[in-house]
Design a protein around this motif. Structure first.
Motif, PDB file in Angstrom:
ATOM      1  N   ALA A 133       0.704  -1.052   0.167  1.00  0.00           N
ATOM      2  CA  ALA A 133      -0.014   0.127   0.193  1.00  0.00           C
ATOM      3  C   ALA A 133       1.012   1.104  -0.093  1.00  0.00           C
ATOM      4  CB  ALA A 133      -1.004  -0.030   1.260  1.00  0.00           C
ATOM      5  N   VAL A 134       2.152   1.233   0.498  1.00  0.00           N
ATOM      6  CA  VAL A 134       2.853   2.368   0.772  1.00  0.00           C
ATOM      7  C   VAL A 134       3.176   2.836  -0.777  1.00  0.00           C
ATOM      8  CG1 VAL A 134       4.892   1.300   0.712  1.00  0.00           C
ATOM      9  CG2 VAL A 134       4.780   3.539   1.754  1.00  0.00           C
ATOM     10  N   PHE A 135       3.422   2.093  -1.729  1.00  0.00           N
ATOM     11  CA  PHE A 135       3.807   2.433  -3.181  1.00  0.00           C
ATOM     12  C   PHE A 135       2.597   2.845  -3.881  1.00  0.00           C
ATOM     13  CE2 PHE A 135       6.948  -0.758  -1.881  1.00  0.00           C
ATOM     14  CZ  PHE A 135       7.822  -0.001  -2.197  1.00  0.00           C
ATOM     15  N   ASP A 136       1.176   2.918  -3.201  1.00  0.00           N
ATOM     16  CA  ASP A 136       0.192   3.576  -3.954  1.00  0.00           C
ATOM     17  C   ASP A 136      -0.106   5.041  -3.293  1.00  0.00           C
ATOM     18  OD1 ASP A 136      -0.889   1.800  -5.763  1.00  0.00           O
ATOM     19  OD2 ASP A 136      -1.310   0.418  -4.067  1.00  0.00           O
ATOM     20  N   HIS A 137       0.977   5.290  -2.142  1.00  0.00           N
ATOM     21  CA  HIS A 137       0.507   6.758  -1.317  1.00  0.00           C
ATOM     22  C   HIS A 137       0.809   7.750  -2.259  1.00  0.00           C
ATOM     23  CE1 HIS A 137       0.794   9.527   1.716  1.00  0.00           C
ATOM     24  NE2 HIS A 137       0.054   8.663   2.366  1.00  0.00           N
ATOM     25  N   GLU A 138       0.034   8.907  -2.261  1.00  0.00           N
ATOM     26  CA  GLU A 138       0.355   9.959  -3.162  1.00  0.00           C
ATOM     27  C   GLU A 138       1.712  10.556  -3.146  1.00  0.00           C
ATOM     28  OE1 GLU A 138      -2.075  14.095  -4.121  1.00  0.00           O
ATOM     29  OE2 GLU A 138      -2.804  12.763  -2.712  1.00  0.00           O
ATOM     30  N   GLU A 139       1.975  10.864  -1.689  1.00  0.00           N
ATOM     31  CA  GLU A 139       3.310  11.515  -1.471  1.00  0.00           C
ATOM     32  C   GLU A 139       4.639  10.832  -2.116  1.00  0.00           C
ATOM     33  OE1 GLU A 139       4.077  12.538   2.514  1.00  0.00           O
ATOM     34  OE2 GLU A 139       2.017  13.660   2.728  1.00  0.00           O
ATOM     35  N   VAL A 140       4.565   9.351  -2.190  1.00  0.00           N
ATOM     36  CA  VAL A 140       5.546   8.669  -2.626  1.00  0.00           C
ATOM     37  C   VAL A 140       5.389   8.662  -4.345  1.00  0.00           C
ATOM     38  CG1 VAL A 140       6.562   6.167  -3.086  1.00  0.00           C
ATOM     39  CG2 VAL A 140       5.660   7.053  -0.572  1.00  0.00           C
TER      40      VAL A 140
END
Length: 461
Positions: free
Chosen positions: A238-245
């Protein structure tokens, strides 16, 4: 002195309870208010796993920024007896382990634990569809926002090096993804420089870690930045779907290649990167194949250049060997034919035409002289072209470099050795010098010390 109040008795302050009585009243009130299990939604925080197999966590609801209120926390527990069943349900839904930052919906029993005076939510069930539905909606929102702002294709528009050599690598240090990526590069036998920056790749804390790593490696200016991670569930990634990333990748001034192993749809980070591969190994293999293709092209161009130069030299040498006699014979033959034709014409035409024939003979003589001069000039130009071709051919002759003190090291019966990674201990190698060949055996190799990097960044050569 005052005598202590009796249980349930009256005092100046009203009814007085013992601790046991008050705890009993609280538990009774809670049992009456929540006689059955209820569904609760919240964000996971402070998750820990005990040696006994129990999972302790807080369900949190963040206060709005303009409310001025503090966040709300409720302590919760998944007992080991329920954990196995809950994990099986999550795996069936392609969901990974619960971690901090996950927004979840759980069915709980509200319990007051009197020995510690703590209200605890005992989790009996987790609804994976609630979290996955929220994740999909948020993912769609992020993709639409990035496209509307015009940053979705930014990283893809960057120029990619034909033969990337200095690589930036972001992943979890010591992970399988880290090892597989570097092993694939090492096995290629090509020369690489890898600037590595550790980052978490799962959970809420990984977001800031990934963004920091991207920024630090961008400062070093590598040819490519690779972000890799092994396979996992939708929530694991899920972290790789985060907008900031995703924004950090899209706006990176260096081409970014992702190698995030997963089976479902690609993450938002994959979509905004210059290129995406399915696994860390596939990412490294793509780099190896790109550099090998470049080397094959260089070798092909070199061979064609040498062949063309040799062909030009041979063709012009043959031309010079034959041209003087051939051109002279052709000119003399042409002049003789025209003279004979003029002579026959003069015998047949009236006398008043003879002056015209004489003038034509003079012109023919003048043209003959001019043709001879042009022939000489053409020969000199051909000589100059041959000299230039010879010079180019000699410039690419490796014997010139050997004569200046250079050497070429090869495997016995094999190819050229360009890196210490291309030889093994005790291997026999041969070195070409200007006056002969040296046969030797490898005792040891020593790498050139890597150049220092920024704090937190290591170098792999």
């Amino acid at each position: 002195m005052h005598s202590p109040p009796t249980s349930g008795g009256a005092s100046a302050g009203g009814t007085t309870f013992t601790v046991e009585e008050l705890a009993g009243r609280i538990k009774g009130a809670l049992d009456g208010a929540f006689p059955s299990l209820v569904w609760v939604t919240g964000e996971v925080a402070n998750l820990t796993r005990s040696n006994a197999g129990h999972i302790y966590l807080d369900l949190m609801e963040r206060a709005s920024e303009d409310s001025g209120d503090e966040q709300t926390l409720l302590h919760a527990v998944i007992w080991e007896s329920r954990r196995v069943e809950i994990n099986q349900a999550l795996r069936r839904a392609k969901w990974g382990r619960v971690s901090d930052g996950d927004e979840i919906k759980v069915k709980v029993g509200v319990d007051f634990y009197r020995p510690q005076g703590r209200l605890t939510l005992q989790i009996h069930e987790v609804d994976p569809h609630y979290t996955l539905s929220r994740w999909k909606k948020e993912r769609e929102r992020v993709v639409a926002a990035l496209k509307n702002e015009g940053v979705f294709e930014h990283n893809r528009s960057l120029r990619l090096s034909a033969a990337p050599h200095l690589l930036g690598l972001i992943t979890s240090e010591g992970s399988r993804a880290h090892a597989d990526f570097l092993a694939t590069l090492d096995e290629s036998g090509l020369g690489w420089r890898v600037a590595f920056h550790h980052s978490g790749v799962q959970g809420d804390a990984a977001r800031a870690s990934l963004i920091e790593a991207i920024g630090r490696l961008c400062e070093l200016g590598p040819d490519i930045i690779c972000i890799v991670r092994g396979g996992g569930s939708t929530t694991d990634l899920a972290v790789f779907d985060h907008e900031e990333v995703a924004r950090a990748i899209a706006r990176c001034p260096v081409p970014v290649i992702t190698g995030i192993g997963h089976e479902l749809d690609r993450t938002v980070s994959d979509l905004v990167a210059h290129r995406s591969e399915k696994t860390p190994t596939a990412c490294a293999s793509w780099l190896v194949n790109r550099n090998r293709l470049y080397l094959r092209r260089v070798d092909s161009v070199g061979r064609r250049l040498a062949e063309t130069a040799g062909s030009v030299v041979m063709r012009h040498r043959r031309l010079l060997d034959r041209s003087p006699s051939e051109l002279a014979a052709a000119v003399e033959g042409t002049v003789a034919r025209f003279r004979r034709r003029l002579h026959r014409s003069g015998e047949l035409l009236p006398a008043q035409v003879r002056p015209l024939l004489d003038r034509a003979g003079g012109i023919l003589h003048s043209r003959h002289a001019s043709l001879a001069r042009e022939t000489g000039l053409s020969l000199r130009r051909e000589h100059a072209r041959i000299d230039t071709a010879v010079t180019v051919t000699e410039a690419y002759d490796p014997r010139r470099n050997l004569a200046r003190g250079w050497s070429i090291t090869r495997r016995v019966g094999g190819g050229v050795i360009s890196s210490i990674t291309g030889v093994d201990q005790d291997e026999t190698i041969e070195t070409w010098l200007s006056d002969g060949t040296v046969i030797s055996r490898v005792l040891d190799t020593e790498a050139v010390p890597p150049s220092p990097n920024a704090e937190g960044v290591t170098s792999h050569e």
